[in-house]
Design a protein around this motif. Structure first.
Motif, short mmCIF file in Angstrom:
data_model
loop_
_atom_site.label_atom_id
_atom_site.label_comp_id
_atom_site.label_asym_id
_atom_site.label_seq_id
_atom_site.Cartn_x
_atom_site.Cartn_y
_atom_site.Cartn_z
N ILE A 116 0.96 -0.70 -0.41
CA ILE A 116 -0.04 0.07 0.11
C ILE A 116 0.31 0.88 -0.04
O ILE A 116 1.46 0.92 0.38
CB ILE A 116 -0.40 0.62 1.25
N HIS A 117 0.41 1.91 -0.92
CA HIS A 117 1.61 3.28 -0.94
C HIS A 117 0.61 4.85 -0.43
O HIS A 117 -0.85 5.04 -1.24
CB HIS A 117 2.43 3.12 -2.25
N PRO A 118 1.57 5.66 -0.69
CA PRO A 118 0.21 6.95 -0.75
C PRO A 118 0.55 7.25 -2.45
O PRO A 118 0.75 6.85 -2.91
CB PRO A 118 1.58 8.64 -0.06
N GLY A 119 -0.94 8.12 -2.77
CA GLY A 119 -1.47 8.29 -3.88
C GLY A 119 -2.44 7.02 -4.34
O GLY A 119 -2.13 6.12 -4.64
N SER A 120 -3.32 7.91 -5.06
CA SER A 120 -4.64 7.49 -5.60
C SER A 120 -4.29 6.72 -6.84
O SER A 120 -5.81 6.57 -7.59
CB SER A 120 -5.65 7.84 -4.78
N GLY A 121 -3.91 7.36 -7.75
CA GLY A 121 -3.88 7.76 -9.63
C GLY A 121 -3.12 6.93 -9.45
O GLY A 121 -1.96 6.20 -8.84
N PRO A 122 -2.92 5.97 -11.13
CA PRO A 122 -1.89 5.18 -11.62
C PRO A 122 -0.37 6.00 -11.61
O PRO A 122 -0.35 7.27 -11.99
CB PRO A 122 -2.75 5.19 -13.38
N GLY A 123 0.75 5.13 -11.17
CA GLY A 123 2.18 5.87 -10.94
C GLY A 123 2.14 6.99 -10.31
O GLY A 123 3.12 7.27 -9.93
N ASP A 124 0.97 7.61 -8.72
CA ASP A 124 0.76 8.49 -8.03
C ASP A 124 1.77 7.88 -7.16
O ASP A 124 0.60 7.37 -6.01
CB ASP A 124 -0.11 9.14 -8.54
N SER A 125 2.80 7.10 -6.92
CA SER A 125 2.83 6.09 -5.87
C SER A 125 4.05 6.79 -4.51
O SER A 125 4.61 6.53 -4.15
CB SER A 125 3.89 5.01 -5.70
N GLU A 126 4.62 7.73 -4.88
CA GLU A 126 5.46 9.02 -3.95
C GLU A 126 6.18 7.96 -3.67
O GLU A 126 6.28 6.95 -3.46
CB GLU A 126 4.34 9.38 -2.55
N ASN A 127 7.62 8.27 -4.99
CA ASN A 127 8.84 7.32 -5.19
C ASN A 127 9.96 7.94 -3.54
O ASN A 127 10.75 7.39 -3.95
CB ASN A 127 9.28 7.80 -6.11
N ASN A 128 9.20 6.85 -2.19
CA ASN A 128 10.21 6.21 -1.35
C ASN A 128 9.33 5.44 -1.39
O ASN A 128 8.35 5.19 0.01
CB ASN A 128 9.89 7.74 -1.02
N PRO A 129 10.10 3.93 -1.84
CA PRO A 129 10.00 2.53 -1.25
C PRO A 129 9.66 2.83 0.25
O PRO A 129 9.33 1.78 0.80
CB PRO A 129 11.19 2.00 -1.49
N ASN A 130 10.71 3.45 1.17
CA ASN A 130 11.04 3.03 2.11
C ASN A 130 9.43 3.46 3.17
O ASN A 130 8.79 2.97 4.45
CB ASN A 130 11.84 3.53 3.52
N ASN A 131 8.10 4.27 2.66
CA ASN A 131 7.42 4.56 3.14
C ASN A 131 5.98 3.83 3.10
O ASN A 131 5.08 3.34 3.73
CB ASN A 131 6.51 5.79 2.47
N TRP A 132 6.32 2.59 1.89
CA TRP A 132 5.34 2.01 1.47
C TRP A 132 5.14 0.86 2.54
O TRP A 132 6.07 -0.37 2.66
CB TRP A 132 5.94 1.59 0.07
N LEU A 133 4.19 0.36 2.65
CA LEU A 133 3.65 -0.76 3.46
C LEU A 133 3.11 -2.13 2.55
O LEU A 133 2.60 -1.90 1.92
CB LEU A 133 2.38 -0.09 4.28
#
Length: 204
Positions: free
Chosen positions: A39-56
């Motif tokens: 799960i990542h911040p950002g709800s649009g395609p490609g809108d994943s906030e490019n910091n993998p350390n934040n991704w759950l």
């Protein structure tokens, strides 16, 4: 006589398979490599906030139960999963319900997943999160030339890759799952019986 019995048992086995052919229960394992499942911040395609350390990310080896009827893949909850990220956030994701239409050109036409999410600790956008009744919406879409959502099913094994967004809560989900149709208990009994008959015949 034994040959007749073996043939009768085999016929019964085939009839059981035929009865269960319309709907299948699949036991799936979430992929836990670098790209899936998260799960990542950002709800649009490609809108994943490019910091993998934040991704759950899902903790490894967690299983999910799916039902496949025709082209409809569904899940009924609550099914609970644990996840964490590199910044110390830990959480619980509860799959309440899900339904996916797998009839599209790439094996995916859309769907929804209803969930609860509770996260505590750590820093970044997932420091503390408490969502009840959130909904991820999935659509047949591509990011560049790559299909975002796709699936394949060969009658035994399902692979599905799906991205969905929850606009209300500003987050997205990437799901990668491999699932197999388990052999039902009655079939296992028939199979073991047939093996036993074969052993008896070899001894006589």
């Amino acid at each position: 006589m034994r040959i007749f019995f073996v043939r009768a048992a085999a016929a019964a086995l085939l009839s059981l398979v035929a009865v269960n052919a319309g709907a299948a229960t699949l036991i799936g394992t979430f992929l836990d490599d670098a790209a899936w499942t998260l799960i990542h911040p950002g709800s649009g395609p490609g809108d994943s906030e490019n910091n993998p350390n934040n991704w759950l990310r899902w903790d490894p080896g967690q299983q999910v139960i799916w039902d496949l009827t025709g082209n409809t893949l569904s899940a009924v909850g609550p099914q609970e999963f644990t996840l964490s990220n590199a910044k110390g956030s830990v959480g619980t994701f509860t799959l309440v319900s899900a339904s996916f239409d797998l009839s599209g050109a790439n094996g995916f036409a859309g769907g929804t997943l209803t969930y609860d999410l509770s996260v505590a600790g750590g820093a970044g956008p997932f420091g503390t999160v408490d969502i009840t009744g959130g909904t991820f919406t999935f659509a047949e879409a591509s990011y560049g030339s790559t299909p975002f959502n796709s699936s394949t099913f060969d009658g035994t094994t399902l692979e599905m890759f799906a991205w969905g967004g929850d606009v209300d809560n500003g987050i997205g989900i990437d799901i990668g799952t491999g699932a197999v149709v388990p052999l039902p208990a009655p079939l296992l009994l028939f199979a073991s019986g047939l093996l036993g008959l074969g052993a008896l015949r070899r001894r006589s």
